[in-house]
Design an enzyme around this catalytic site. Structure first.
Site, PDB file in Angstrom:
ATOM      1  N   ARG A   1       6.548  13.369 -49.403  1.00  0.00           N
ATOM      2  CA  ARG A   1       5.417  12.654 -48.819  1.00  0.00           C
ATOM      3  C   ARG A   1       5.029  11.438 -49.655  1.00  0.00           C
ATOM      4  O   ARG A   1       4.568  10.433 -49.114  1.00  0.00           O
ATOM      5  CB  ARG A   1       4.228  13.599 -48.652  1.00  0.00           C
ATOM      6  CG  ARG A   1       4.415  14.571 -47.488  1.00  0.00           C
ATOM      7  CD  ARG A   1       3.281  15.558 -47.367  1.00  0.00           C
ATOM      8  NE  ARG A   1       3.401  16.341 -46.149  1.00  0.00           N
ATOM      9  CZ  ARG A   1       2.668  17.406 -45.863  1.00  0.00           C
ATOM     10  NH1 ARG A   1       1.736  17.796 -46.722  1.00  0.00           N
ATOM     11  NH2 ARG A   1       2.835  18.068 -44.744  1.00  0.00           N
TER      12      ARG A   1
ATOM     13  N   LYS B   1       4.129  33.203 -39.072  1.00  0.00           N
ATOM     14  CA  LYS B   1       3.204  33.804 -38.125  1.00  0.00           C
ATOM     15  C   LYS B   1       3.294  33.226 -36.719  1.00  0.00           C
ATOM     16  O   LYS B   1       3.278  32.011 -36.546  1.00  0.00           O
ATOM     17  CB  LYS B   1       1.763  33.645 -38.638  1.00  0.00           C
ATOM     18  CG  LYS B   1       1.488  34.363 -39.955  1.00  0.00           C
ATOM     19  CD  LYS B   1       0.044  34.153 -40.389  1.00  0.00           C
ATOM     20  CE  LYS B   1      -0.262  34.878 -41.685  1.00  0.00           C
ATOM     21  NZ  LYS B   1      -1.670  34.668 -42.120  1.00  0.00           N
TER      22      LYS B   1
ATOM     23  N   GLY C   1       6.461  19.918 -42.868  1.00  0.00           N
ATOM     24  CA  GLY C   1       6.080  21.158 -43.534  1.00  0.00           C
ATOM     25  C   GLY C   1       7.222  21.824 -44.272  1.00  0.00           C
ATOM     26  O   GLY C   1       8.011  21.188 -44.967  1.00  0.00           O
TER      27      GLY C   1
ATOM     28  N   GLY D   1       1.689  19.945 -39.073  1.00  0.00           N
ATOM     29  CA  GLY D   1       0.561  20.322 -38.226  1.00  0.00           C
ATOM     30  C   GLY D   1       0.291  19.307 -37.142  1.00  0.00           C
ATOM     31  O   GLY D   1       0.026  19.662 -35.989  1.00  0.00           O
TER      32      GLY D   1
END
Length: 398
Positions: free
Chosen positions: A37, A191, A344, A368
């Site tokens: 990043r 998840k 991510g 995200g």
């Protein structure tokens, strides 16, 4: 909508330019373990520096609780950014001389940055705006957040989209408005609950959905398989059964692992065996997709024309359980498709595994933000730059 090129053409020598970057990098103590990043932020900052601007960079790191915390200081980032720019980058509160860069300390040390109270955010935005003559939004990883340094400050200063934000939005448009089919999405990570919205929306758009990682075990359980000690979100089983039914109804091919590496415990050196997904022992947990699944997923990607991948296939941080993630990444590198790595952990895995970044059409800096766009949500940090930029996107703001 005005862009960085527009700002540069107006002339920035001697002007104070506030850049919102995404410098939220993983740290091991004060050592950056993945500087992707930071490197992605350099082109916009360097263009402004070379044109003589006084650059003030705002960014966050981690989730401090609205007050200073040495654990989340941006000092290591300032050092790395300086190395990449070839000049010192100080941490301060005001822009310095022409052609210099100053990094504000972690903007989330101020609780107003993430406040749900519009007036509190606006007050911080006023303070930021007082330090600058123009605002450049270049942190795509935060544009899905309605926060002071992302959204509110853009309403108070002449604002411009940085090259990184423009590039990311163009890529996302290709995943929604300009699709080449077959369109295949690979989802992994821990998840199911993190990706409920995106799965629901993708089932109306994709031709094939491949599910791996920890989230796959909830799907397998929903099919009636025992998953031993594998990661399971029992409260999501009904939701997942609904996804399975909808995929069948819509003719979407939903592909799940057929074998896994079942380990005795969660550890880098854990003993494991390859087992079929309908025969996971009660005392073991799946930590990666198995060899047959790797071949299956590669075959399902072979004819794709567009691929979006978000989430590792296993615990890639452990060498023994990184093979599934590597197999998916290598299948994308070999593909002729338009391939997007959705930021991510997926982007981190590509770099950690030493794979060539230019082997993919695009590696996103905003996991995200990318997911929320694909979920059909508005990205407030982009829409504030231009109401028409994401025309056709609808939904919540956060």
């Amino acid at each position: 909508m005005k862009t960085l090129d527009d700002l540069l053409s107006e002339g920035v020598s001697g002007r104070r330019v506030l850049v919102r970057a995404d410098l939220n990098v993983p740290l091991d103590g004060d050592r950056i373990t993945d500087d992707g990043r930071v490197r992605a932020s350099v082109p916009t900052i360097k263009a402004l520096v070379d044109a003589g601007a006084r650059v003030l960079v705002a960014a966050h790191l981690g989730r401090p609780k609205g007050e200073p915390d040495p654990e989340f200081s941006l000092a290591p980032v300032a050092k790395r950014l300086g190395e990449l720019l070839g000049q010192d980058v100080a941490i301060g509160a005001e822009a310095a001389g022409d052609g210099t860069v100053v990094l504000l300390e972690n903007i989330r040390f101020d609780a107003r940055e993430t406040s749900k109270d519009d007036a509190e955010r606006a007050a911080l935005a006023d303070e930021l705006a007082a330090k600058a003559d123009a605002f450049v939004s270049d942190g795509f990883g935060v544009v899905h957040r309605k926060q002071a340094s992302v959204y509110d400050v853009a309403r108070k200063l002449p604002h411009y989209a940085g090259g990184l934000v423009l590039a990311e939005v163009e890529v996302l448009r290709k995943l929604t408005d300009d699709l080449r089919r077959p369109y295949v999405v690979v989802l992994g990570g821990a998840k199911v609950s993190d990706k409920l919205g995106v799965i629901k929306n993708l089932l109306t758009k994709v031709d094939r959905l491949l599910v791996g990682g920890g989230m796959a075990y909830t799907f397998l359980k929903a099919q009636g398989h025992e998953v031993g000690g594998s990661l399971l979100q029992a409260d999501q089983l009904d939701q997942v059964r609904g996804f399975l039914a909808e995929a069948e109804e819509r003719g979407v091919e939903l592909v799940l692992p057929v074998d896994v590496l079942a380990a005795v415990d969660f550890a880098p050196d854990a003993q494991f065996e390859v087992v079929a997904t309908d025969a996971i022992p009660a005392d073991r947990q799946g930590l990666d997709i198995g060899p047959k699944t790797r071949e299956l997923f590669a075959a399902k990607l072979a004819d794709a024309q567009t691929v979006f991948w978000n989430g590792p296939m296993g615990v890639f941080e452990f060498e023994a359980f990184s093979g599934g993630t590597r197999a998916v990444a290598e299948a994308l590198v070999k593909s002729d498709a338009f391939t997007v790595v959705g930021g991510g952990d997926s982007a981190a895995a590509v770099r950690a595994l030493g794979l060539p970044e230019d082997g993919f059409s695009h590696i996103s800096t905003g996991g995200g933000a990318s997911l929320e766009y694909l979920e059909g949500k508005e990205l407030p940090g982009v829409s504030v730059l231009d109401e028409d930029l994401l025309a056709g996107s609808s939904g919540g703001t956060e």
